[in-house]
Design a protein around this motif. Structure first.
Motif, PDB file in Angstrom:
ATOM      1  N   ASP A  25       3.399  13.227   1.389  1.00 42.83           N
ATOM      2  CA  ASP A  25       4.049  12.767   0.237  1.00 42.83           C
ATOM      3  C   ASP A  25       3.183  13.278  -1.063  1.00 42.83           C
ATOM      4  N   PHE A  26       2.265  14.345  -0.720  1.00 46.06           N
ATOM      5  CA  PHE A  26       1.422  14.697  -1.929  1.00 46.06           C
ATOM      6  C   PHE A  26       0.759  13.725  -2.846  1.00 46.06           C
ATOM      7  N   ALA A  27       0.200  12.548  -1.838  1.00 44.40           N
ATOM      8  CA  ALA A  27      -0.521  11.689  -2.166  1.00 44.40           C
ATOM      9  C   ALA A  27      -1.919  11.327  -1.666  1.00 44.40           C
ATOM     10  N   SER A  28      -2.825  10.684  -2.265  1.00 48.32           N
ATOM     11  CA  SER A  28      -4.062  10.331  -1.681  1.00 48.32           C
ATOM     12  C   SER A  28      -3.830   9.214  -0.655  1.00 48.32           C
ATOM     13  N   ARG A  29      -4.971   9.185   0.113  1.00 47.54           N
ATOM     14  CA  ARG A  29      -4.876   8.086   1.134  1.00 47.54           C
ATOM     15  C   ARG A  29      -4.647   6.576   0.615  1.00 47.54           C
ATOM     16  N   SER A  30      -5.401   6.244  -0.432  1.00 51.34           N
ATOM     17  CA  SER A  30      -5.343   5.200  -1.395  1.00 51.34           C
ATOM     18  C   SER A  30      -3.817   5.068  -2.047  1.00 51.34           C
ATOM     19  N   GLU A  31      -3.346   5.883  -2.555  1.00 45.78           N
ATOM     20  CA  GLU A  31      -2.023   5.970  -2.991  1.00 45.78           C
ATOM     21  C   GLU A  31      -1.047   5.523  -2.110  1.00 45.78           C
ATOM     22  N   TYR A  32      -1.133   6.206  -0.944  1.00 45.76           N
ATOM     23  CA  TYR A  32      -0.144   6.044   0.002  1.00 45.76           C
ATOM     24  C   TYR A  32      -0.098   4.428   0.485  1.00 45.76           C
ATOM     25  N   ILE A  33      -1.360   4.224   0.767  1.00 47.02           N
ATOM     26  CA  ILE A  33      -1.711   2.838   1.405  1.00 47.02           C
ATOM     27  C   ILE A  33      -1.036   1.635   0.218  1.00 47.02           C
ATOM     28  N   ARG A  34      -1.481   2.045  -1.046  1.00 47.82           N
ATOM     29  CA  ARG A  34      -0.836   1.113  -2.241  1.00 47.82           C
ATOM     30  C   ARG A  34       0.614   1.203  -2.226  1.00 47.82           C
ATOM     31  N   ARG A  35       1.242   2.173  -2.061  1.00 49.52           N
ATOM     32  CA  ARG A  35       2.675   2.194  -1.889  1.00 49.52           C
ATOM     33  C   ARG A  35       3.476   1.469  -1.041  1.00 49.52           C
ATOM     34  N   ALA A  36       2.726   1.625   0.319  1.00 46.34           N
ATOM     35  CA  ALA A  36       3.190   0.910   1.608  1.00 46.34           C
ATOM     36  C   ALA A  36       2.836  -0.491   1.442  1.00 46.34           C
ATOM     37  N   VAL A  37       1.786  -0.947   0.705  1.00 50.53           N
ATOM     38  CA  VAL A  37       1.518  -2.544   0.491  1.00 50.53           C
ATOM     39  C   VAL A  37       2.583  -3.073  -0.306  1.00 50.53           C
ATOM     40  N   VAL A  38       2.842  -2.250  -1.418  1.00 46.85           N
ATOM     41  CA  VAL A  38       3.864  -2.805  -2.649  1.00 46.85           C
ATOM     42  C   VAL A  38       5.152  -2.929  -1.844  1.00 46.85           C
ATOM     43  N   SER A  39       5.503  -1.818  -0.950  1.00 46.09           N
ATOM     44  CA  SER A  39       7.014  -1.773  -0.526  1.00 46.09           C
ATOM     45  C   SER A  39       6.948  -3.112   0.687  1.00 46.09           C
ATOM     46  N   LEU A  41       5.388  -5.700   0.734  1.00 43.97           N
ATOM     47  CA  LEU A  41       5.573  -7.004  -0.300  1.00 43.97           C
ATOM     48  C   LEU A  41       6.995  -7.110  -0.950  1.00 43.97           C
ATOM     49  N   ARG A  42       7.466  -6.265  -1.400  1.00 47.17           N
ATOM     50  CA  ARG A  42       8.791  -6.315  -2.204  1.00 47.17           C
ATOM     51  C   ARG A  42       9.680  -6.682  -1.009  1.00 47.17           C
ATOM     52  N   ALA A  43       9.822  -5.936   0.202  1.00 53.68           N
ATOM     53  CA  ALA A  43      10.651  -6.203   1.321  1.00 53.68           C
ATOM     54  C   ALA A  43      10.455  -7.603   1.656  1.00 53.68           C
ATOM     55  N   GLU A  44       9.277  -8.280   1.731  1.00 53.37           N
ATOM     56  CA  GLU A  44       9.321  -9.796   2.280  1.00 53.37           C
ATOM     57  C   GLU A  44       9.747 -10.530   1.180  1.00 53.37           C
ATOM     58  N   HIS A  45       9.504 -10.348   0.119  1.00 59.44           N
ATOM     59  CA  HIS A  45      10.029 -11.085  -1.043  1.00 59.44           C
ATOM     60  C   HIS A  45      11.676 -11.319  -1.097  1.00 59.44           C
ATOM     61  N   GLU A  46      12.110  -9.996  -0.781  1.00 64.36           N
ATOM     62  CA  GLU A  46      13.750  -9.914  -0.757  1.00 64.36           C
ATOM     63  C   GLU A  46      14.226 -10.389   0.376  1.00 64.36           C
ATOM     64  N   LEU A  47      13.636 -10.217   1.411  1.00 66.52           N
ATOM     65  CA  LEU A  47      14.118 -11.105   2.703  1.00 66.52           C
ATOM     66  C   LEU A  47      13.911 -12.530   2.552  1.00 66.52           C
ATOM     67  N   GLN A  48      12.878 -13.013   1.830  1.00 69.51           N
ATOM     68  CA  GLN A  48      12.698 -14.725   1.575  1.00 69.51           C
ATOM     69  C   GLN A  48      13.955 -14.888   0.829  1.00 69.51           C
ATOM     70  N   ALA A  49      14.133 -14.133  -0.312  1.00 67.20           N
ATOM     71  CA  ALA A  49      15.255 -14.679  -1.207  1.00 67.20           C
ATOM     72  C   ALA A  49      16.528 -14.765  -0.368  1.00 67.20           C
TER      73      ALA A  49
END
Length: 75
Positions: A25-39, A41-49
């Motif tokens: 993904d041409f990303a750093s380890r930190s950026e990849y993990i950051r994006r994965a966590v955000v994704s 959290l968004r999925a869980e929020h949408e599922l809860q909705a």
């Protein structure tokens, strides 16, 4: 946004998978993990909705049990 450094322990196999995917993904380890966590959290929020809307709709239809839901689905 202010950032904070976290220390986490992960199995070596998972770190290797993260590093491989981050490189793809041409990303750093930190950026990849950051994006994965955000994704996640968004999925869980949408599922809860979805659950909240379904529960509200079920209440409006006087559905009080999971069995009633199964009966409706099976019709």
């Amino acid at each position: 946004m202010t950032t904070q450094t976290l220390n986490i322990s992960l199995p070596q196999e998972l770190v290797l998978l993260i590093d491989k995917q981050a490189e793809r993904d041409f990303a750093s380890r930190s950026e990849y993990i950051r994006r994965a966590v955000v994704s996640q959290l968004r999925a869980e929020h949408e599922l809860q909705a979805v659950f909240d809307r379904a529960n509200a709709r079920g209440s409006a239809m006087n559905i009080t049990s999971e069995q009633q839901v199964y009966d409706i689905i099976d019709e």
